[in-house]
Design an enzyme around this catalytic site. Sequence first.
Site, PDB file in Angstrom:
ATOM      1  N   GLU A 143     -11.565   6.207   5.807  1.00 31.38           N
ATOM      2  CA  GLU A 143     -11.696   7.308   6.515  1.00 31.38           C
ATOM      3  C   GLU A 143     -12.958   7.275   7.396  1.00 31.38           C
ATOM      4  OE1 GLU A 143      -8.881  10.501   5.496  1.00 31.38           O
ATOM      5  OE2 GLU A 143      -7.823   8.604   3.609  1.00 31.38           O
ATOM      6  N   ASN A 159       2.238  12.227   5.668  1.00 30.60           N
ATOM      7  CA  ASN A 159       1.152  10.697   6.304  1.00 30.60           C
ATOM      8  C   ASN A 159       2.013  10.597   7.513  1.00 30.60           C
ATOM      9  OD1 ASN A 159       0.063   7.539   6.433  1.00 30.60           O
ATOM     10  ND2 ASN A 159      -0.872   9.229   6.560  1.00 30.60           N
ATOM     11  N   TYR A 212       1.308  -1.350   0.144  1.00 30.39           N
ATOM     12  CA  TYR A 212      -0.224   0.016   0.055  1.00 30.39           C
ATOM     13  C   TYR A 212       1.217   1.213   0.205  1.00 30.39           C
ATOM     14  CZ  TYR A 212      -2.935   4.067   1.456  1.00 30.39           C
ATOM     15  OH  TYR A 212      -4.100   4.633   2.241  1.00 30.39           O
ATOM     16  N   HIS A 260      -2.823  16.463  -2.756  1.00 26.20           N
ATOM     17  CA  HIS A 260      -3.770  16.662  -0.913  1.00 26.20           C
ATOM     18  C   HIS A 260      -3.058  18.075  -0.680  1.00 26.20           C
ATOM     19  CE1 HIS A 260      -4.012  12.531  -1.105  1.00 26.20           C
ATOM     20  NE2 HIS A 260      -3.697  12.577   0.160  1.00 26.20           N
TER      21      HIS A 260
END
Length: 620
Positions: free
Chosen positions: A520, A298, A155, A185
């Site tokens: 999420e 992240n 991932y 993002h």
Amino acid sequence: MRCVSVCVRGEWFRVPCGGPSASVQSVGSEALQRYCEVKKLEDADRDMEFSMRRCRGGELLHPQDKAEDVLEDNDFVQLGKGLQLNLPVSSANRQNSYQEPKEYIPLDGNSLTTADLINLGQGLFQIKLTPEAEEKIRKSREVIDTFIREDRVAYGVNTGFGKFARTLISKEQLAQLQENLVHSHCAGVGAPLSVERTRMLLALRINVLAKGHSGISLETVDAMIKAFNASCLSWVPEKGTVGASGDLAPLAHLALGLMGEGRMWSPQSGWADAKAVLEGHGLKPLVLKPKEGISLINGTQLISSLGAEAVERALGVAKQADVIAALTLEALKGSTKAFHSAIHAVRPHPGQMGVAERLRSLLDSDVFPSQISESHRSCNRVQDAYTLRCIPQVHGVVNDTIAFVHKVISTELNSATDNPLVFADTGETISGGNFHGEYPAKALDYLAIGVHELASISERRIERLVNPALSELPAFLTQDGGLNSGFMIAHCTAAALVSESKALCHPSSIDSLSTSAATEDHVSMGGWAARKALRVVEHVEQVLAIELLAACQALEFLHPLKTTTPLEKVYKLLRSVVSPWDRDRVMSPDIEAAHTLIRQQKVWSTVQPYMDKYRKTVQA
């Protein structure tokens, strides 16, 4: 050869200064020539009259001066038509007196403290990795390179993100995948983080990468360190994170500038084009390798870096609140009996006992005689109002709250909060949920609720100081009341700040909105928890600044009687920046001056030697 970065109508060009005889005019002409070639402009534009001004310092440059005499290597210059120069930033956004620090704080991903992070934010230290951290980063990257070489699925390495986690990405598109992730993002809004807070954010992200569980390359981390040490800082909007999957939007903006895109700040350039700022400091934009995009964005570093500032400021203001409360107690001729050690020994909360001990160290008349205390020793008052008598109980739980939050934030500063995490010892990547910001979010909501009580009780003490029915002092602490209003509206300001903080103390972490197509489906809202905790702490500082002013003004009406030696020193400290209130004047500067003393912890440093003396005397 010496080179400078020249801004022409918003576009930046890296221009060599030429030989020893090259002039400022020739440098500007070369920059204008390049601009016209890029924009395909007519010859007339190439011959326009122009002037040049350094971005750092703002000096207007004479066209006939030798470039090497007036321009430094990697300098930043603005070119404008005639004498009309629109500088890319105001002088307030440059740091003309910036001195590059010489000392380093080594980062290993395990030992960064909140105090260290504040110092890094203030530009007091550079950073470097420990050899152990470098080795962990290398081994972690080897795992990712092996996955790619063997076409193994992981991932964030060769899959899409969030809802697209099951979409496989071809090897040829892996670098593009990471760039796309950062670009998509970058969706933050609002004012940018301050220079200091952006430094903290970048330093903390580097520290987390130093743990060696992110799979990022050492080359990329080294480039980030060079950018930090040069104070090349990305434009990071403060809003846009929900605090799960980390602080994605703010960290994406942080990465964008390092990639040479968007805007970036440095002490030499102010806000300018990111690529120009990097190149002006001899740095190259990041070129992301597989997984490096997700490794950069992240994590909980926005929540944690802002939280570190909030908890450090809370630690400072809580100690000084005890000192200011002691001043008020003296001004109101309160009793110290409620601080007797026996009372607190039978309810032994650490914070409560600590506050009571600090109050004794400031007010013990056997060690530090107080003429004010002696003047009312035989009065018939049995006990004081709660805002005086219960200072240890109220301030105490605030101290215990701050200690708890400090522990949570300190752990978070040194935690791997990526997804997936890379474990070099087993050669695997594991998807998990360490990016979820619930820990720091809950802790910072708790901090806001806890530290607010210092302002709440302080405002009530201010009321007692300005109300003649409660203080036996002149109304609003002024002579000629009516002609003068004294501290009337200063108390209103304190009340307004306390009321505003009541709303800010509503926990943000009790809210959750599902995002990313329900992938999420529970988030922390930790970004708002951190930002509002900072606002509450600032309000506490400001309310206590008003109490400090009021308490010292009250002492004016008790002269020639003096308080204890440590509190007299605090009185003199304030009087070094704020004169007594003999008639009405603009009060905002006085409040700001007192607030600055608190921010700089000068109230605490003033009394600390006397508190140490008290402890030695008691223990002897």
